[in-house]
Scaffold this active site. Structure first.
Site, short mmCIF file in Angstrom:
data_model
loop_
_atom_site.label_atom_id
_atom_site.label_comp_id
_atom_site.label_asym_id
_atom_site.label_seq_id
_atom_site.Cartn_x
_atom_site.Cartn_y
_atom_site.Cartn_z
N ASN A 11 17.00 -4.35 43.51
CA ASN A 11 16.40 -3.02 43.55
C ASN A 11 15.80 -2.78 42.16
O ASN A 11 16.51 -2.43 41.22
CB ASN A 11 17.47 -1.99 43.87
N CYS A 71 19.79 7.33 42.68
CA CYS A 71 19.76 5.92 43.04
C CYS A 71 20.93 5.24 42.35
O CYS A 71 21.01 5.23 41.12
CB CYS A 71 18.45 5.27 42.62
N GLY A 72 21.83 4.68 43.13
CA GLY A 72 23.01 4.05 42.56
C GLY A 72 22.69 2.83 41.73
O GLY A 72 23.24 2.63 40.64
N ASN A 160 20.86 12.09 48.64
CA ASN A 160 19.61 11.90 49.36
C ASN A 160 19.96 11.52 50.80
O ASN A 160 21.03 10.98 51.06
CB ASN A 160 18.73 10.85 48.67
N HIS A 162 20.36 9.83 54.44
CA HIS A 162 20.43 8.49 55.01
C HIS A 162 20.72 8.57 56.50
O HIS A 162 21.44 9.46 56.96
CB HIS A 162 21.53 7.66 54.34
N ASN A 194 16.19 7.81 54.42
CA ASN A 194 16.38 6.38 54.18
C ASN A 194 17.12 5.81 55.40
O ASN A 194 18.02 6.46 55.95
CB ASN A 194 17.24 6.16 52.93
N GLU A 212 13.69 2.17 52.50
CA GLU A 212 13.87 3.31 51.61
C GLU A 212 12.73 4.31 51.76
O GLU A 212 11.55 3.93 51.78
CB GLU A 212 13.96 2.86 50.15
N ARG A 213 13.11 5.57 51.85
CA ARG A 213 12.15 6.66 51.90
C ARG A 213 11.23 6.61 50.67
O ARG A 213 11.69 6.64 49.54
CB ARG A 213 12.92 7.99 51.93
N CYS A 221 19.87 -0.89 48.13
CA CYS A 221 19.90 0.56 47.93
C CYS A 221 21.36 0.96 47.74
O CYS A 221 22.18 0.81 48.64
CB CYS A 221 19.31 1.29 49.13
N GLY A 222 21.69 1.44 46.54
CA GLY A 222 23.08 1.78 46.22
C GLY A 222 23.60 2.96 47.01
O GLY A 222 24.70 2.90 47.58
N THR A 223 22.81 4.04 47.07
CA THR A 223 23.26 5.19 47.87
C THR A 223 23.32 4.82 49.34
O THR A 223 24.17 5.30 50.09
CB THR A 223 22.33 6.40 47.67
N GLY A 224 22.42 3.92 49.77
CA GLY A 224 22.43 3.47 51.16
C GLY A 224 23.67 2.67 51.49
O GLY A 224 24.24 2.79 52.58
#
Length: 280
Positions: A11, A71-72, A160, A162, A194, A212-213, A221-224
């Protein structure tokens, strides 16, 4: 303008230290820098900035110029940047983001940051707060149509929005480029979303790919990954701790029962430094 290219399991973002650089139009700059043919090439732009609330502030923009709250993977890279550039000697940092203040725990060896554990905070599991229009409260595996296919989606927010989809078929064979845009802009998600495409290999191992959006298909994607673990746990498919295997590498995700916080552990890597000549 001086910049640094960094990546967290693939990423990749362009990082600019605004303690030293002035940015006039970050949305325009993000689109120009992110172009992989005419720019530097990245999933977006991250500004490292002063904060009145935390040790540092992270402001991020997607490849299409839209702003993202969190973003993680980028947060781990910020930690590596500020420590290895001598901007701090702390190994426990606070970082102000659009999703709130996050705490980062650095593992340092020989003056280098080897990995970072990030307290990602509590997930938002109430559908209406994601925001998502598919129901009230916790919604799991709700049917949603995109183009010619019906999916089962579990909405989760990690600062954000998901939407997590679970599959029996291998996610490697899914056409993310076809279904990703339709799902991202689905009317059930008023702020777009996302999308995580997930195989549950075992309760402690998940395979994930991501749309990712604002950026499209990315390697990670960390948050994902955090949202995927939370969704799998809510659906009874996994426990509260799992290794997430993404296209760019692996992340360890834990949803702590006592605090309700999600923790993400993974690497961060410096790619190169450069200078960019363009009107700001």
């Amino acid at each position: 303008m001086k910049f640094t290219k960094m990546q967290g399991i693939g990423n990749d973002y362009v990082y600019v230290n605004t303690f030293e650089e002035r940015i006039g139009d970050p949305q325009k700059l993000a689109k120009a820098l992110s172009d992989r043919h005419f720019g530097v090439g990245s999933d977006g732009l991250v500004l490292i900035a002063p904060s009145e609330k935390a040790d540092f502030r992270m402001v991020m923009y997607n490849a299409d110029g839209s702003q993202s709250a969190m973003c993680g993977n980028a947060s781990r890279c910020v930690a590596k940047y500020v420590y290895e550039r001598g901007m701090t000697r702390k190994t426990v940092l606070t970082l102000e983001t659009g999703a709130g203040i996050r705490t980062l725990y650095l593992t340092v060896w020989g003056g280098r940051v080897e990995s970072v554990r990030v307290d990602m905070g509590r997930p938002v599991t109430e559908c209406e707060r994601v925001p998502c229009l598919l129901g009230k409260g916790v919604v799991t595996r709700r049917e949603i149509r995109a183009l010619d296919r019906v999916f089962e989606i579990t909405p989760v927010s990690m600062g954000n929005p998901h939407g997590v989809l679970f599959f029996d078929e291998p996610v490697e064979g899914l056409d993310l480029g076809r279904y990703g845009p339709a799902l991202e802009s689905h009317p059930a998600f008023p702020e777009k979303v996302n999308i995580e495409f997930v195989n549950v290999l075992s309760p402690g191992w998940l395979r994930m790919r991501v749309w990712e959006r604002g950026s499209g298909v990315t390697l990670a994607c960390g948050t994902g990954a955090c949202a995927a673990l939370v969704a799998a746990s809510l659906c009874g498919l996994a426990g509260r701790k799992a290794q997430l295997v993404l296209d760019g590498g692996e992340l360890l995700i834990e949803w702590e029962e006592t605090t309700g916080h999600v923790f993400m552990t993974g690497p961060a890597a410096h790619v190169f430094d450069g200078e960019y000549d363009a009107p700001m």
